[in-house]
Design a protein around this motif. Structure first.
Motif, PDB file in Angstrom:
ATOM      1  N   PHE A 102       0.836  -1.206   0.000  1.00 33.48           N
ATOM      2  CA  PHE A 102       0.000   0.000   0.000  1.00 33.48           C
ATOM      3  C   PHE A 102       0.870   1.256   0.000  1.00 33.48           C
ATOM      4  CE2 PHE A 102      -2.426   3.412   1.955  1.00 33.48           C
ATOM      5  CZ  PHE A 102      -3.633   3.334   1.280  1.00 33.48           C
ATOM      6  N   LEU A 103       1.932   1.260   0.802  1.00 33.09           N
ATOM      7  CA  LEU A 103       2.802   2.426   0.882  1.00 33.09           C
ATOM      8  C   LEU A 103       3.591   2.640  -0.404  1.00 33.09           C
ATOM      9  CD1 LEU A 103       4.092   2.171   4.570  1.00 33.09           C
ATOM     10  CD2 LEU A 103       2.347   3.702   3.633  1.00 33.09           C
ATOM     11  N   VAL A 104       3.870   1.564  -1.135  1.00 30.46           N
ATOM     12  CA  VAL A 104       4.496   1.714  -2.454  1.00 30.46           C
ATOM     13  C   VAL A 104       3.577   2.540  -3.358  1.00 30.46           C
ATOM     14  CG1 VAL A 104       5.143   0.491  -4.569  1.00 30.46           C
ATOM     15  CG2 VAL A 104       5.911  -0.368  -2.344  1.00 30.46           C
ATOM     16  N   GLY A 105       2.304   2.155  -3.379  1.00 33.23           N
ATOM     17  CA  GLY A 105       1.334   2.905  -4.182  1.00 33.23           C
ATOM     18  C   GLY A 105       1.126   4.308  -3.664  1.00 33.23           C
ATOM     19  N   SER A 106       1.074   4.459  -2.340  1.00 33.16           N
ATOM     20  CA  SER A 106       0.873   5.767  -1.730  1.00 33.16           C
ATOM     21  C   SER A 106       1.991   6.726  -2.118  1.00 33.16           C
ATOM     22  CB  SER A 106       0.804   5.627  -0.210  1.00 33.16           C
ATOM     23  OG  SER A 106       0.736   6.892   0.414  1.00 33.16           O
ATOM     24  N   GLY A 107       3.232   6.218  -2.122  1.00 35.10           N
ATOM     25  CA  GLY A 107       4.365   7.063  -2.501  1.00 35.10           C
ATOM     26  C   GLY A 107       4.244   7.547  -3.939  1.00 35.10           C
TER      27      GLY A 107
ATOM     28  N   ILE B 232      -1.002   6.785   7.643  1.00 32.80           N
ATOM     29  CA  ILE B 232      -1.174   8.225   7.866  1.00 32.80           C
ATOM     30  C   ILE B 232       0.177   8.887   8.106  1.00 32.80           C
ATOM     31  CG2 ILE B 232      -2.060   9.955   9.478  1.00 32.80           C
ATOM     32  CD1 ILE B 232      -4.520   8.182   9.860  1.00 32.80           C
ATOM     33  N   ILE B 233       0.993   8.267   8.953  1.00 36.64           N
ATOM     34  CA  ILE B 233       2.310   8.838   9.267  1.00 36.64           C
ATOM     35  C   ILE B 233       3.154   8.938   8.004  1.00 36.64           C
ATOM     36  CG2 ILE B 233       4.477   8.449  10.522  1.00 36.64           C
ATOM     37  CD1 ILE B 233       2.818   7.151  12.735  1.00 36.64           C
ATOM     38  N   PHE B 234       3.197   7.855   7.222  1.00 37.92           N
ATOM     39  CA  PHE B 234       4.028   7.848   6.018  1.00 37.92           C
ATOM     40  C   PHE B 234       3.485   8.807   4.964  1.00 37.92           C
ATOM     41  CE2 PHE B 234       4.811   6.449   1.702  1.00 37.92           C
ATOM     42  CZ  PHE B 234       6.197   6.317   1.673  1.00 37.92           C
ATOM     43  N   THR B 235       2.197   8.707   4.649  1.00 34.77           N
ATOM     44  CA  THR B 235       1.626   9.499   3.561  1.00 34.77           C
ATOM     45  C   THR B 235       1.701  10.990   3.860  1.00 34.77           C
ATOM     46  OG1 THR B 235       0.113   7.700   2.978  1.00 34.77           O
ATOM     47  CG2 THR B 235      -0.428   9.882   2.151  1.00 34.77           C
ATOM     48  N   ALA B 236       1.230  11.396   5.044  1.00 37.67           N
ATOM     49  CA  ALA B 236       1.261  12.821   5.391  1.00 37.67           C
ATOM     50  C   ALA B 236       2.693  13.319   5.518  1.00 37.67           C
ATOM     51  CB  ALA B 236       0.498  13.057   6.695  1.00 37.67           C
ATOM     52  N   GLY B 237       3.572  12.491   6.093  1.00 40.43           N
ATOM     53  CA  GLY B 237       4.964  12.897   6.259  1.00 40.43           C
ATOM     54  C   GLY B 237       5.681  13.033   4.927  1.00 40.43           C
ATOM     55  N   TYR B 238       5.561  12.023   4.086  1.00 40.25           N
ATOM     56  CA  TYR B 238       6.231  12.054   2.786  1.00 40.25           C
ATOM     57  C   TYR B 238       5.683  13.186   1.916  1.00 40.25           C
ATOM     58  CZ  TYR B 238       7.721  10.638  -1.892  1.00 40.25           C
ATOM     59  OH  TYR B 238       8.251  10.642  -3.154  1.00 40.25           O
ATOM     60  N   ALA B 239       4.353  13.363   1.941  1.00 41.26           N
ATOM     61  CA  ALA B 239       3.749  14.412   1.128  1.00 41.26           C
ATOM     62  C   ALA B 239       4.176  15.796   1.602  1.00 41.26           C
ATOM     63  CB  ALA B 239       2.225  14.296   1.165  1.00 41.26           C
ATOM     64  N   SER B 240       4.084  16.040   2.901  1.00 44.48           N
ATOM     65  CA  SER B 240       4.366  17.381   3.411  1.00 44.48           C
ATOM     66  C   SER B 240       5.844  17.757   3.270  1.00 44.48           C
ATOM     67  CB  SER B 240       3.940  17.499   4.878  1.00 44.48           C
ATOM     68  OG  SER B 240       4.661  16.600   5.699  1.00 44.48           O
ATOM     69  N   ILE B 241       6.731  16.794   3.483  1.00 39.32           N
ATOM     70  CA  ILE B 241       8.161  17.107   3.446  1.00 39.32           C
ATOM     71  C   ILE B 241       8.716  17.086   2.023  1.00 39.32           C
ATOM     72  CG2 ILE B 241      10.452  16.342   4.189  1.00 39.32           C
ATOM     73  CD1 ILE B 241       9.094  15.333   6.766  1.00 39.32           C
ATOM     74  N   SER B 242       8.495  15.959   1.292  1.00 44.63           N
ATOM     75  CA  SER B 242       9.133  15.810  -0.014  1.00 44.63           C
ATOM     76  C   SER B 242       8.461  16.612  -1.120  1.00 44.63           C
ATOM     77  CB  SER B 242       9.170  14.330  -0.408  1.00 44.63           C
ATOM     78  OG  SER B 242       7.872  13.879  -0.778  1.00 44.63           O
ATOM     79  N   GLN B 243       7.142  16.847  -0.993  1.00 42.53           N
ATOM     80  CA  GLN B 243       6.421  17.515  -2.065  1.00 42.53           C
ATOM     81  C   GLN B 243       6.138  18.992  -1.797  1.00 42.53           C
ATOM     82  OE1 GLN B 243       5.907  15.786  -5.004  1.00 42.53           O
ATOM     83  NE2 GLN B 243       7.169  14.334  -3.866  1.00 42.53           N
ATOM     84  N   TYR B 244       6.208  19.406  -0.526  1.00 37.65           N
ATOM     85  CA  TYR B 244       5.856  20.791  -0.206  1.00 37.65           C
ATOM     86  C   TYR B 244       6.932  21.524   0.597  1.00 37.65           C
ATOM     87  CZ  TYR B 244       1.289  19.575  -2.032  1.00 37.65           C
ATOM     88  OH  TYR B 244       0.273  19.180  -2.866  1.00 37.65           O
ATOM     89  N   ALA B 245       7.399  20.940   1.696  1.00 36.93           N
ATOM     90  CA  ALA B 245       8.343  21.648   2.569  1.00 36.93           C
ATOM     91  C   ALA B 245       9.628  22.028   1.847  1.00 36.93           C
ATOM     92  CB  ALA B 245       8.664  20.796   3.796  1.00 36.93           C
ATOM     93  N   VAL B 246      10.211  21.088   1.104  1.00 37.59           N
ATOM     94  CA  VAL B 246      11.500  21.364   0.451  1.00 37.59           C
ATOM     95  C   VAL B 246      11.371  22.398  -0.669  1.00 37.59           C
ATOM     96  CG1 VAL B 246      12.452  19.103   1.006  1.00 37.59           C
ATOM     97  CG2 VAL B 246      11.243  19.424  -1.148  1.00 37.59           C
ATOM     98  N   TYR B 247      10.144  22.686  -1.100  1.00 32.22           N
ATOM     99  CA  TYR B 247       9.923  23.694  -2.136  1.00 32.22           C
ATOM    100  C   TYR B 247       9.409  25.011  -1.558  1.00 32.22           C
ATOM    101  CZ  TYR B 247      10.435  19.747  -5.308  1.00 32.22           C
ATOM    102  OH  TYR B 247      10.919  18.652  -5.982  1.00 32.22           O
ATOM    103  N   GLY B 248       9.325  25.104  -0.234  1.00 31.00           N
ATOM    104  CA  GLY B 248       8.894  26.340   0.404  1.00 31.00           C
ATOM    105  C   GLY B 248       7.403  26.485   0.557  1.00 31.00           C
ATOM    106  N   PHE B 249       6.655  25.383   0.451  1.00 33.76           N
ATOM    107  CA  PHE B 249       5.196  25.464   0.522  1.00 33.76           C
ATOM    108  C   PHE B 249       4.643  24.957   1.854  1.00 33.76           C
ATOM    109  CE2 PHE B 249       5.847  24.967  -4.179  1.00 33.76           C
ATOM    110  CZ  PHE B 249       5.515  26.267  -4.503  1.00 33.76           C
ATOM    111  N   ILE B 250       5.379  25.162   2.937  1.00 32.78           N
ATOM    112  CA  ILE B 250       4.899  24.816   4.273  1.00 32.78           C
ATOM    113  C   ILE B 250       4.903  26.073   5.131  1.00 32.78           C
ATOM    114  CG2 ILE B 250       5.485  23.619   6.430  1.00 32.78           C
ATOM    115  CD1 ILE B 250       4.296  21.749   4.501  1.00 32.78           C
ATOM    116  N   PHE B 251       3.805  26.315   5.797  1.00 32.08           N
ATOM    117  CA  PHE B 251       3.648  27.467   6.679  1.00 32.08           C
ATOM    118  C   PHE B 251       3.732  26.932   8.115  1.00 32.08           C
ATOM    119  CE2 PHE B 251       1.346  31.749   6.064  1.00 32.08           C
ATOM    120  CZ  PHE B 251       2.105  32.338   7.049  1.00 32.08           C
ATOM    121  N   TYR B 252       4.959  26.833   8.656  1.00 36.25           N
ATOM    122  CA  TYR B 252       5.188  26.193   9.960  1.00 36.25           C
ATOM    123  C   TYR B 252       4.351  26.827  11.061  1.00 36.25           C
ATOM    124  CZ  TYR B 252       7.560  25.350  14.400  1.00 36.25           C
ATOM    125  OH  TYR B 252       7.823  25.060  15.705  1.00 36.25           O
TER     126      TYR B 252
END
Length: 430
Positions: A152-157, A307-327
């Motif tokens: 499932f996490l393979v697909g989620s990624g 939840i931990i993997f999907t939200a974590g991977y999405a928020s960090i790899s897809q948004y945070a590293v590009y400046g799209f996180i409002f801490y």
């Protein structure tokens, strides 16, 4: 109509399952002094910065207040306060109804002036922070099917990466296009949920039935969840290698299903999470139970890891590293939601469910109207339709006022009920 009703029931079960996780995670934080201390440390920078800026706005470094992507998010004490109030309202809805609070966060942030992509990334980070701090994984590890979780996490990624790329590409092409896309997604979802929720409320009010009974597990639903009939049976009967075995503790020899279907489910969940910022847990439960035929027992544990993997991977790899996180917004929402969920859950003990259901339908419809009224102005900015700038701005303002007034009235009503019922609640606890 029947298909629409079926989809609505699945979405409501999904929302309720995610709300149960949200409540449990929040209570785990509130009951632990250590976790509260960690939360306090995480929130201190935002609080101190708010005080410093309020005392002397000129002290804010330009880089910290950058309004463009690829630099730290724009910051004001007012925005931090608004994030706490948004978290509070979302928590009240989740605690009271046991569903739907997360649906209003991204529209609320966008209504407060936050770019859609920042709202999505920040909401995912807020979910990730709550999952890391509040989820007692060790209690649920016995429920986890490792092969099921891994595939499932393979697909989620894959899904998360695809959703994140789409959101960022649209933003880089045109920030207005990005906001329009996210608004359209929420218009469709909130419009669908809101209309059905309103119809349900009116039906319940007419029949005098209290909330909850119509969402109970039907006999057919229980059979479908066991994998003996319907779609789960057909999927489990397919012989497409590799096969995954699960539920060995509940069914002699366990159940088997092709890994392909589990991967595809993960792709869908990850994609929706990355596009909307609602967290993967929203869809995992109904897909696992009603589509793949996984038992609720196994789903709960696997969903926590997801939840931990999907939200974590999405928020960090897809948004945070590009400046799209409002801490600072994420910390404010986390603080507000913890209080809101506690108050909302306590209030349900002294309020009839039918009234809460009515407020829920109204809040969801308000979110729908809010994003719907924002669309004409966005479409006019992109030259897709012809509309006077003043008209587009007026419609967006009307949508914003309608949304915040409806949600504000709901929040005031719940808090008022809580305060006036303190005596009864104390007596019940005693």
């Amino acid at each position: 109509m029947k298909k629409g009703r079926y989809i609505y029931e699945l979405l409501m079960r999904a929302s309720m399952a995610h709300a149960r996780w949200d409540y449990e995670a929040s209570m785990n934080i509130l009951r632990s002094r250590k976790r509260l201390a960690i939360l306090g440390l995480l929130a201190l920078p935002a609080i101190f910065l708010s005080v410093a800026i309020a005392a002397d706005p000129e002290t804010l470094p330009a880089i910290l207040g950058g309004k463009k992507a690829y630099s730290p998010a724009f910051y004001t004490p007012e925005i931090f306060l608004v994030s706490i109030l948004i978290g509070l309202c979302a928590g009240l809805i989740t605690g009271c109804i046991g569903a739907g609070g997360g649906f209003i966060i991204t529209p609320a942030l966008m209504s407060a002036g936050i770019k859609g992509i920042l709202a999505v990334g920040t909401d995912l980070f807020h979910i990730f922070a709550k999952a890391i701090m509040g989820t007692a994984v060790h209690k649920k590890l016995g429920n986890v099917s490792v092969p099921l979780a891994v595939w499932f996490l393979v697909g989620s990624g894959i899904g998360v990466t695809g959703g994140g790329v789409i959101n960022r590409t649209l933003y880089e092409k045109n920030p207005v296009l990005s906001d329009t896309f996210i608004s359209v997604v929420y218009v469709v979802l909130l419009g669908f949920l809101g209309i059905y929720a309103l119809v349900d409320f009116l039906r319940l009010r007419k029949s005098g039935e209290d909330v909850g009974a119509h969402h109970g597990e039907s006999a057919h639903g229980a059979e479908a969840a066991s994998g003996k009939v319907g779609l789960p049976a057909r999927l489990q009967a397919a012989q497409i290698p590799p096969m995954i075995r699960f539920d060995e503790d509940l069914v002699p020899g366990g159940k088997k299903i092709p890994a392909l279907f589990v991967v595809l489910a993960g792709v869908l969940v990850g994609f929706v999470a990355a596009i909307m910022g609602v967290g993967g847990g929203f869809l995992t439960f109904p897909i696992f139970v009603y589509v793949l035929g996984v038992s609720s027992f196994t789903t709960v544990g696997t969903d926590i890891l997801q939840i931990i993997f999907t939200a974590g991977y999405a928020s960090i790899s897809q948004y945070a590293v590009y400046g799209f996180i409002f801490y600072t917004l994420a910390m404010g929402m986390l603080l507000g939601s913890l209080l809101g969920i506690q108050l909302g859950a306590l209030t349900t003990k002294v309020v009839k469910g039918i009234y809460i259901r009515g407020f829920y339908a109204t809040a969801i419809m308000a979110g729908f109207v809010n994003r719907l009224f924002a669309l004409p102005g966005k479409l006019a900015e992109m030259k897709i339709i012809t509309l006077a700038p003043g008209t587009g701005k007026m419609l967006a303002t009307v949508g914003n006022y309608a949304f915040f007034i409806c949600v504000g009235i709901f929040a005031a009503w719940v808090i008022g009920k809580f305060v006036t019922s303190l005596g009864a609640l104390r007596g019940e606890e005693a």
